[in-house]
Design a protein around this motif. Structure first.
Motif, PDB file in Angstrom:
ATOM      1  N   SER A 191      40.874  34.038  37.960  1.00  0.00           N
ATOM      2  CA  SER A 191      41.496  35.207  38.581  1.00  0.00           C
ATOM      3  C   SER A 191      40.602  35.724  39.693  1.00  0.00           C
ATOM      4  O   SER A 191      39.380  35.645  39.616  1.00  0.00           O
ATOM      5  CB  SER A 191      41.700  36.311  37.530  1.00  0.00           C
ATOM      6  N   SER A 192      41.244  36.203  40.754  1.00  0.00           N
ATOM      7  CA  SER A 192      40.513  36.779  41.874  1.00  0.00           C
ATOM      8  C   SER A 192      40.878  38.258  41.943  1.00  0.00           C
ATOM      9  O   SER A 192      42.058  38.602  41.937  1.00  0.00           O
ATOM     10  CB  SER A 192      40.920  36.050  43.162  1.00  0.00           C
TER      11      SER A 192
ATOM     12  N   SER B 147      42.923  39.095  45.256  1.00  0.00           N
ATOM     13  CA  SER B 147      44.110  38.250  45.452  1.00  0.00           C
ATOM     14  C   SER B 147      44.855  38.624  46.734  1.00  0.00           C
ATOM     15  O   SER B 147      46.065  38.780  46.749  1.00  0.00           O
ATOM     16  CB  SER B 147      45.063  38.358  44.254  1.00  0.00           C
TER      17      SER B 147
END
Ligand SMILES: [Zn+2]
Length: 452
Positions: free
Chosen positions: A276-277, A280
């Motif tokens: 996960s970033s 995003s």
């Protein structure tokens, strides 16, 4: 009848499995898959069917506080805990027909075989259907067997309080399906002498090695690590390439290092399946990235060695990147290695090897020609006649089909497994040739010596 001669009815096992899968929780055709989440109407229907089948075979039914079903066929020993066989009938939302279901269905087939042959066992035999083993509806795999073992960090009341995506609690689901039983879910109060589980291999190794059966000797040790990579945020258009601290670029290199370290060390397997970033956003240089490393090896010691090697590789990547990116590690979940009891392994081994004519196996090696194998040649040798005499199973009935089968020993002509770059034939290894010939002889033996 000697015990050696007992065989389950494979056709009945398969047809029961297919019919019940079709009736309870099949995905719409053309899929052959299953959606039978635990304690849903389709799971309840499958459970109700199972309970009534087991009752008709003379079993006593116990349901515990986690909805685990124990169908117990009494033994002659009054004071012995049952020998368990089973698995789980729940599936993932798009699961297969064999994962878990085969383990329960094959236990039922064993009960049916014992029943129709009026066999009395010394120990009671228990068929077990564990609840929510997939953890697909209520989060947590191997949940109810974990509570029974008393080694799970999620105890009975915590499991009962878990909610599915529709906010229905597990306690409610158990109550509504009628499977909130009175038996304590605790091995100390509802014990077993042993537990056996037939399961499909969810990997390619048996097939690759042309083996039909493998005996599981332990459960791998497992550890999960949550990795957090931090960098420096910036605009994708206005921040020059030099001097960036891109957390996602570093994370990508770390993830590659996970794979490379597992391959290079050969200590076990390591996987990243979740990433996960924080931002995003297409126009932002990522400054916070998370991913989870899943490490699994044969022993706890190897898990530690592989985990340390991965972290050393991480340090090397950080050094090479030489910017403001760093990482931190949090251990999130783990399961120690668990070795199965040698007596249980031996029992499974004996039963599996018993399907092969044991005295023929060493003979095979003497008669195999590397380029061309011909089972009929092997089998008509004097050694074969002696071997047949040595095995001396109950005399096969002299029926027409037996005689016919005997004249139809299949021939095996060895074929090259592939051709190399220069067009030369590459032949299978001698081990593989022996395995294939053994398969043919085993099939021939079963066909000609079966009395049904
Ligand atoms: Zn399973």
């Amino acid at each position: 009848m000697p015990f050696k001669r007992f065989k389950i009815n494979g056709d009945r096992l398969n047809s029961t499995l297919q019919e019940t899968c079709t009736s309870y929780g099949a995905l719409p055709a053309p899929s052959t898959g299953m959606c039978r989440l635990t304690l849903t109407p389709s799971d309840k229907a499958a459970r109700d069917w199972l309970v009534s089948e087991c009752k008709s075979l003379g079993c006593d039914i116990k349901i515990d506080q986690m909805g685990n079903i124990f169908a117990i066929r009494p033994g002659t020993a009054g004071n012995k805990a049952p020998i368990g066989m089973g698995s789980h009938m729940d599936t993932q939302p798009a699961g297969g027909r064999y994962d878990g279901i085969l383990g329960v269905q094959s236990a039922l087939e064993v009960l049916r075989t014992l029943h129709e042959n009026s066999i009395q066992t010394y120990h009671p035999i228990a068929l077990i259907n564990w609840t929510n083993e997939e953890g697909a509806r209520f989060p947590g795999a191997m949940m109810a067997s974990g509570v029974w073992s008393t080694h799970s960090s999620t105890d009975l009341s915590a499991c009962h309080a878990l909610r599915d995506t529709d906010k229905i609690s597990m306690a409610t689901a158990l109550q509504e399906t009628g499977y909130l039983g009175p038996t304590p879910c605790d091995y100390r109060e509802n014990n077993l002498s042993a537990h056996f589980e037939l399961h499909i291999e969810q990997g390619p190794i048996l097939e690759r090695e042309r083996k039909e059966v493998g005996i599981v000797t332990s459960v791998q040790g497992m550890k999960w690590f949550a990795i957090r990579v931090t960098g420096r945020e910036g605009h994708s258009g206005t921040t020059p390439m030099e001097g960036r601290a891109d957390a996602l670029v570093t994370a990508a290199r770390l993830i590659t290092a996970v794979r490379d370290t597992a391959v290079q060390t050969g200590l076990g397997v390591a996987t990243v399946g979740v990433i996960s970033s924080d931002t995003s956003s297409q126009a932002t240089i990522p400054a916070g990235v998370g991913f989870v490393v899943d490490v699994r090896c044969d022993t706890d010691d190897l898990v530690d060695q592989l985990s340390e090697s991965i972290l050393r590789a991480f340090d090397q990547v950080i050094k090479e990147e030489d910017n403001a990116t760093t990482y931190s590690v949090e251990r999130t979940w783990g399961l120690p290695e668990s070795k199965f009891h040698p007596d249980c392994i031996e029992a499974v081994k004996k039963a599996a090897v018993g399907l092969y004519p044991p005295r023929l196996s060493p003979l095979l090696a003497n008669f195999i020609q590397p380029r061309q194998l011909h089972a009929s040649t092997i089998m008509s040798s004097p050694a074969k006649r002696k071997a047949e005499k040595d095995i001396s199973p109950p005399k096969p009935k002299k029926t027409k089909s037996t005689t016919k089968a005997k004249t139809e020993i299949p021939a095996y002509h060895l074929t090259p497994s592939r051709q190399d770059e220069s067009g030369e034939n590459v032949w299978p290894a001698r081990k593989e040739q022996i395995e294939r010939a053994r398969e043919i002889i085993r099939d021939w033996y079963i066909k000609t010596h079966s009395t049904d």
